[in-house]
Design an enzyme around this catalytic site. Structure first.
Site, short mmCIF file in Angstrom:
data_model
loop_
_atom_site.label_atom_id
_atom_site.label_comp_id
_atom_site.label_asym_id
_atom_site.label_seq_id
_atom_site.Cartn_x
_atom_site.Cartn_y
_atom_site.Cartn_z
N GLY A 14 0.70 -1.59 0.27
CA GLY A 14 0.31 -0.36 -0.34
C GLY A 14 0.74 1.65 -0.06
N ASN A 16 1.77 2.48 -2.57
CA ASN A 16 0.32 3.81 -3.21
C ASN A 16 -0.45 4.77 -2.57
OD1 ASN A 16 1.99 4.19 -6.43
ND2 ASN A 16 1.85 2.79 -5.59
N ASN A 110 -5.00 3.08 -12.67
CA ASN A 110 -4.15 1.88 -12.63
C ASN A 110 -3.12 2.44 -12.39
OD1 ASN A 110 -3.61 -0.58 -11.70
ND2 ASN A 110 -3.44 -0.86 -13.87
N HIS A 112 0.49 1.51 -13.41
CA HIS A 112 1.90 0.56 -14.02
C HIS A 112 2.90 0.22 -13.44
CE1 HIS A 112 2.20 -3.58 -15.67
NE2 HIS A 112 3.25 -3.29 -16.04
N GLU A 150 -10.95 -3.35 -20.39
CA GLU A 150 -11.30 -4.64 -20.40
C GLU A 150 -10.01 -5.48 -21.10
OE1 GLU A 150 -12.32 -2.77 -22.54
OE2 GLU A 150 -12.36 -3.37 -23.96
N ASP A 153 -4.20 -3.75 -18.81
CA ASP A 153 -2.99 -2.24 -19.70
C ASP A 153 -3.50 -2.07 -20.44
OD1 ASP A 153 -1.81 -3.58 -16.39
OD2 ASP A 153 -0.83 -4.66 -17.48
N GLU A 183 5.74 6.20 -9.77
CA GLU A 183 3.71 6.35 -9.15
C GLU A 183 4.31 7.02 -7.83
OE1 GLU A 183 3.55 1.94 -8.43
OE2 GLU A 183 5.95 1.07 -9.36
C1 GAR Z 1 3.02 -1.33 -7.67
O1 GAR Z 1 4.34 -1.00 -7.74
C2 GAR Z 1 2.44 -1.33 -8.43
O2 GAR Z 1 2.91 -0.08 -9.48
C3 GAR Z 1 2.32 -2.38 -9.12
O3 GAR Z 1 2.46 -3.01 -7.79
C4 GAR Z 1 2.79 -2.21 -6.70
C5 GAR Z 1 2.01 -2.44 -5.66
O4 GAR Z 1 2.92 -1.48 -4.08
N1 GAR Z 1 1.42 -3.03 -9.71
C6 GAR Z 1 1.23 -3.94 -10.60
O5 GAR Z 1 2.21 -4.74 -11.23
C7 GAR Z 1 0.21 -3.76 -11.61
N2 GAR Z 1 -0.04 -4.43 -12.61
P1 GAR Z 1 1.94 -0.78 -3.22
O6 GAR Z 1 1.00 -2.27 -2.77
O7 GAR Z 1 3.45 -1.19 -2.28
O8 GAR Z 1 1.36 0.43 -3.96
#
Ligand code: GAR
Length: 203
Positions: A14, A16, A110, A112, A150, A153, A183
């Site tokens: 978490g 982000n 989202n 990525h 759908e 990414d 991010e």
């Molecule tokens: C982040 O790096 C996010 O971009 C990635 O998972 C991580 C979650 O970290 N998401 C993906 O790969 C989605 N395809 P967090 O729980 O610390 O935010």
């Protein structure tokens, strides 16, 4: 001033989500409020972050609920209960069906951890993305915030930021740099943009 009601979907650490919480505190995210944190796992540390920030949370586990239909029905109920208008996927590792995403056009964001269309799509998530970038030997990677449709990414790109790959990088080191430099900056920015657009349309 009215604010858009945001649900943040999480599955793990978490960080982000934390960036969004911090952006609310600093005022960088001022057109929306985080009204719900929805976790696909009861063990996600993100749930503790939500509790510390006083944000209501709910757990919807695909496995516990038994089917995609029951999983998405539980999610939809939670969203309705909290009057949610915008969904932000912040490290959410469960798949949402076309049936679900079609009901939220340009309302799901989202983040990525690569420059889409590189290193994305089915099976590309978390550390795997950075492992693939290092295996390919790219010198620049980054992060993308996009709308969710759908296609995994595959939705319209909202914001992107490039990050250097440096000699000696491991997947973990690269992941951290992409989070810090891209991010955690882009996700609050894109969320503010979408919330501002939404409340402008309402007034
Ligand atoms: C982040 O790096 C996010 O971009 C990635 O998972 C991580 C979650 O970290 N998401 C993906 O790969 C989605 N395809 P967090 O729980 O610390 O935010």
């Amino acid at each position: 001033m009215s604010r858009a009601k945001i649900a943040v979907f999480v599955s793990g650490g978490g960080t982000n989500l934390q960036a969004l919480i911090d952006a609310r505190k600093s005022g960088a995210l001022h057109s929306g409020e985080i009204a719900l944190v929805l976790s696909s796992s009861p063990n996600a540390y993100a749930l503790e972050r939500a509790a510390k920030a006083g944000i209501p949370s709910v757990v919807c586990s695909r496995k516990a609920l038994g089917s995609q239909e029951a999983f998405e029905a539980a999610i939809s109920q939670a969203l309705a209960d909290h009057g949610i208008q915008i969904i932000v996927l912040a490290g959410f590792m469960s798949i949402l069906s076309e049936d679900f995403t079609r009901r939220w056009p340009r309302r799901i964001l989202n983040v990525h951890p690569s420059l889409i269309p590189s290193f994305c799509g089915k099976g590309m998530y978390g550390l795997k993305v950075h492992e693939a970038a290092l295996a390919k030997g790219v010198k620049v990677t980054g992060a993308t915030v996009h709308f969710v449709n759908e296609i995994p990414d595959g939705g319209e790109i909202v914001l992107q930021r490039a990050v250097d790959v440096l000699p000696g990088d491991t997947p973990e080191i690269l992941q951290r740099r992409v989070m810090e430099q891209a991010e955690w900056v882009l996700l609050p920015q894109a969320t503010e943009l979408l919330c501002a657009e939404l409340i402008k349309g309402e007034n």
